[in-house]
Design a protein around this motif. Structure first.
Motif, short mmCIF file in Angstrom:
data_model
loop_
_atom_site.label_atom_id
_atom_site.label_comp_id
_atom_site.label_asym_id
_atom_site.label_seq_id
_atom_site.Cartn_x
_atom_site.Cartn_y
_atom_site.Cartn_z
N PHE A 29 36.65 -16.84 17.23
CA PHE A 29 35.87 -18.47 18.00
C PHE A 29 34.77 -18.02 18.89
N ASP A 30 35.30 -17.73 20.33
CA ASP A 30 34.59 -17.61 21.22
C ASP A 30 33.36 -16.46 21.10
N GLU A 31 33.50 -15.30 20.13
CA GLU A 31 32.07 -14.32 19.81
C GLU A 31 31.35 -15.68 18.82
N ILE A 32 31.77 -16.33 18.05
CA ILE A 32 31.06 -17.21 17.51
C ILE A 32 30.43 -17.95 17.50
N TYR A 33 31.07 -18.29 18.51
CA TYR A 33 30.09 -19.33 19.74
C TYR A 33 29.23 -19.24 20.52
N GLN A 34 29.02 -17.69 20.95
CA GLN A 34 27.85 -17.37 21.71
C GLN A 34 26.98 -16.97 20.92
N GLU A 35 27.34 -16.01 19.60
CA GLU A 35 26.53 -16.02 18.91
C GLU A 35 25.58 -17.30 18.44
N TYR A 36 26.17 -18.09 18.42
CA TYR A 36 25.51 -19.40 17.67
C TYR A 36 24.90 -20.13 18.78
N ALA A 37 25.43 -20.18 20.42
CA ALA A 37 24.82 -20.30 21.20
C ALA A 37 23.48 -19.57 21.41
N ALA A 38 23.50 -18.50 21.68
CA ALA A 38 22.56 -18.06 22.07
C ALA A 38 21.55 -17.94 20.77
N GLU A 39 21.27 -18.03 19.35
CA GLU A 39 20.75 -18.29 18.49
C GLU A 39 19.87 -19.99 18.50
N LYS A 40 20.64 -21.02 18.82
CA LYS A 40 20.05 -22.10 18.83
C LYS A 40 19.46 -21.87 20.15
N ALA A 41 19.48 -21.13 21.06
CA ALA A 41 19.27 -21.36 22.41
C ALA A 41 17.46 -20.64 22.24
N ALA A 42 17.40 -19.84 21.88
CA ALA A 42 16.50 -18.94 21.26
C ALA A 42 15.23 -19.59 20.39
N GLU A 43 16.08 -20.37 19.48
CA GLU A 43 15.25 -21.63 18.50
C GLU A 43 14.71 -22.31 19.03
N GLN A 44 15.23 -23.13 20.03
CA GLN A 44 15.22 -23.96 20.91
C GLN A 44 14.18 -24.11 21.98
N ALA A 45 14.11 -22.83 22.26
CA ALA A 45 12.73 -22.69 23.27
C ALA A 45 12.06 -22.12 22.69
N SER A 46 12.48 -21.82 21.12
CA SER A 46 10.83 -21.02 20.90
C SER A 46 9.80 -22.40 20.40
N ARG A 47 10.71 -23.65 20.52
CA ARG A 47 9.46 -24.75 20.16
C ARG A 47 8.79 -25.39 20.78
#
Length: 479
Positions: A29-47
């Motif tokens: 779960f921690d690994e999945i969450y970290q991957e999800y958080a990283a993708e989500k942060a990059a996605e939001q920052a790119s907006r």
């Protein structure tokens, strides 16, 4: 929703031992969450539109360079993003969690104004700083050289801690005096753990202590040590006590059991989360479990109280506020969170007293309407005659805001000038008071305000002290 990254699910072997199975699931779960958080942060920052006039930055009290660290995050350059964020904000992971971004940076995002939804600036700020701690990018406080100057800071809240960080990094000797047994002020004992995890605050306290800051805790200035003694021991003093005196509410039945102050209620809950012995919580006096709870007030503290009560297992939680939702001073995001958690808001209601003999059984409520706007444009509430009733309650929490204590009297320093509101008078640029070498910052100057403003004030006061120290050193060297 189509552009959001999908969570990946990992299949766990059925024959795995139970304990290892649980441990593995958590790790997965921690690994999945970290991957999800990283993708989500990059996605939001790119907006981020990288607009020519960054209103997000200008509406941040610290003037954080938000567009640039968003750009770095979008490019995957997280360490650089953290360094840029940390350059102007002593505690970005704390601000990312508790700042009312809807009223500050995010509320003034150009994309939000155009109707396309804000960039989630606070979440990205939290993510990059949490990642920095995890990766070891947060460096210890190691001054290039030690300085002879000494500063005493009264108050271990965000303003005092921010000032200590700036001063200590420049080699100044710093001692913080605080009446509580843990540093952090309202960060530690006022804000609930579901909004601000306590290990996040303790981690910063540890960083300061390991960096050479001395903490004198359980030290009540005026009782355990005099204000004059602190001035004698240090080259400069910063008053950053915050405001802890609760506004009260009188009326019939005001002394009944079950009517408590918000600060006492929240402190008990937070102490319990630390594992402290809290008799008032265990007895039920400061515990909402199984009770009908009514919170009086409309600020962020009231929201902390109602959301804490729901988590403690209250049978019902209501918030009484004398104006309507549009005129509520607290964060609209917090109101929405509370509503989603089952809190009922009773707008345009003012308490007139309390029902019950020994124990409170309800709040005497007077219905209100909004009248003509005052000089500031805010509509004043007016009583609707004959529209009173009793709101049933077993626990009533007064969250009416905070006022400054009478520091000149408590500390025996009548020369410490205060305003008619009891806040300390200080220069708005240097934060120096009328007493030479004595500075003041945060809520004790502004009145009850935001953590981010206290951080800014503390940093500015520290920089003003350093400027004076440097000027004195240059003058001595020239003689």
């Amino acid at each position: 929703m189509a552009n959001q990254p999908m969570l990946k699910f990992v299949k766990i072997p059925k024959d795995m031992p139970e304990k290892r199975d649980a441990d593995t699931r958590k790790q997965d779960f921690d690994e999945i969450y970290q991957e999800y958080a990283a993708e989500k942060a990059a996605e939001q920052a790119s907006r981020c539109s990288q607009c020519g006039v960054p209103y997000c930055q200008s509406h941040c009290p610290l003037h954080n360079n938000i567009p640039d660290w968003l750009k770095l995050t979008a490019e995957g350059r997280l360490e650089e993003a953290y360094e840029l964020s940390q350059a102007t904000n002593t505690f970005p992971e704390i601000c990312g969690r508790i700042c009312p971004q809807d009223r500050l940076c995010e509320g003034n995002c150009v994309i939000e104004k155009s109707g396309h939804g804000t960039v989630t600036i606070g979440s990205v700020e939290k993510y990059i700083t949490d990642t920095a701690w995890e990766k070891g990018w947060v460096k210890p406080i190691t001054p290039a050289q030690e300085r002879p100057e000494s500063v005493g800071i009264i108050g271990a809240g965000p303003g005092g801690l921010a000032a200590a960080d700036v001063l200590r990094r420049q080699g100044v000797q710093v001692t913080i005096y605080d009446r509580y047994d843990r540093a952090g002020g309202l960060l530690t004992y006022g804000i609930p753990g579901f909004k601000l995890e306590k290990d996040v605050v303790m981690r910063r306290n540890d960083q300061l202590e390991q960096g050479g800051v001395t903490f004198e805790l359980n030290c009540d200035v005026g009782t355990d040590i005099s204000f004059d003694k602190i001035r004698e021991k240090h080259d400069a003093v910063l008053i950053a006590t915050g405001v802890y005196k609760s506004r009260d509410l009188g009326g019939p039945g005001a002394g009944a059991n079950g009517i408590v102050r918000a600060i006492d209620y929240l402190t008990a809950s937070n102490r319990k989360s630390f594992g402290d012995a809290v008799p008032e919580f265990d007895s039920g006096e400061l515990n909402a479990k199984g009770k009908r709870v009514v919170v009086i007030g409309g600020g962020d503290t009231a929201m902390d109280c109602v959301r804490t009560a729901t988590r403690q297992g209250a049978t019902s939680v209501k918030c009484l506020y004398r104006r309507d939702r549009a005129n509520m001073p607290g964060s609209q995001r917090e109101v929405q969170n509370a509503e989603e958690e089952g809190v009922e808001f009773v707008w345009l209601t003012a308490p007139q007293g309390f029902a019950g003999d020994t124990d409170v059984s309800g709040v005497m409520v007077q219905k209100m309407r909004l009248g003509a706007p005052d000089a500031t444009g805010r509509q004043a509430p007016e009583v609707i005659e004959g529209a009173d009733y009793i709101e049933d309650a077993d626990l009533v929490i007064k969250a009416l805001g905070f006022e400054p204590e009478d520091l000149p009297t408590l500390w025996g320093e009548e020369a410490l000038e205060v305003t008619r509101w009891g806040t300390i008078k200080a220069d708005f640029r240097t934060h120096e008071t009328a007493l030479p070498g004595v500075y003041a910052a945060g809520d004790i100057v502004r009145g009850a305000s935001l953590v981010v403003w206290a951080i800014r004030d503390g940093r500015e006061a520290a920089e003003a002290m350093l400027e004076k120290f440097n000027a004195k050193a240059t003058s001595v060297a020239a003689e």
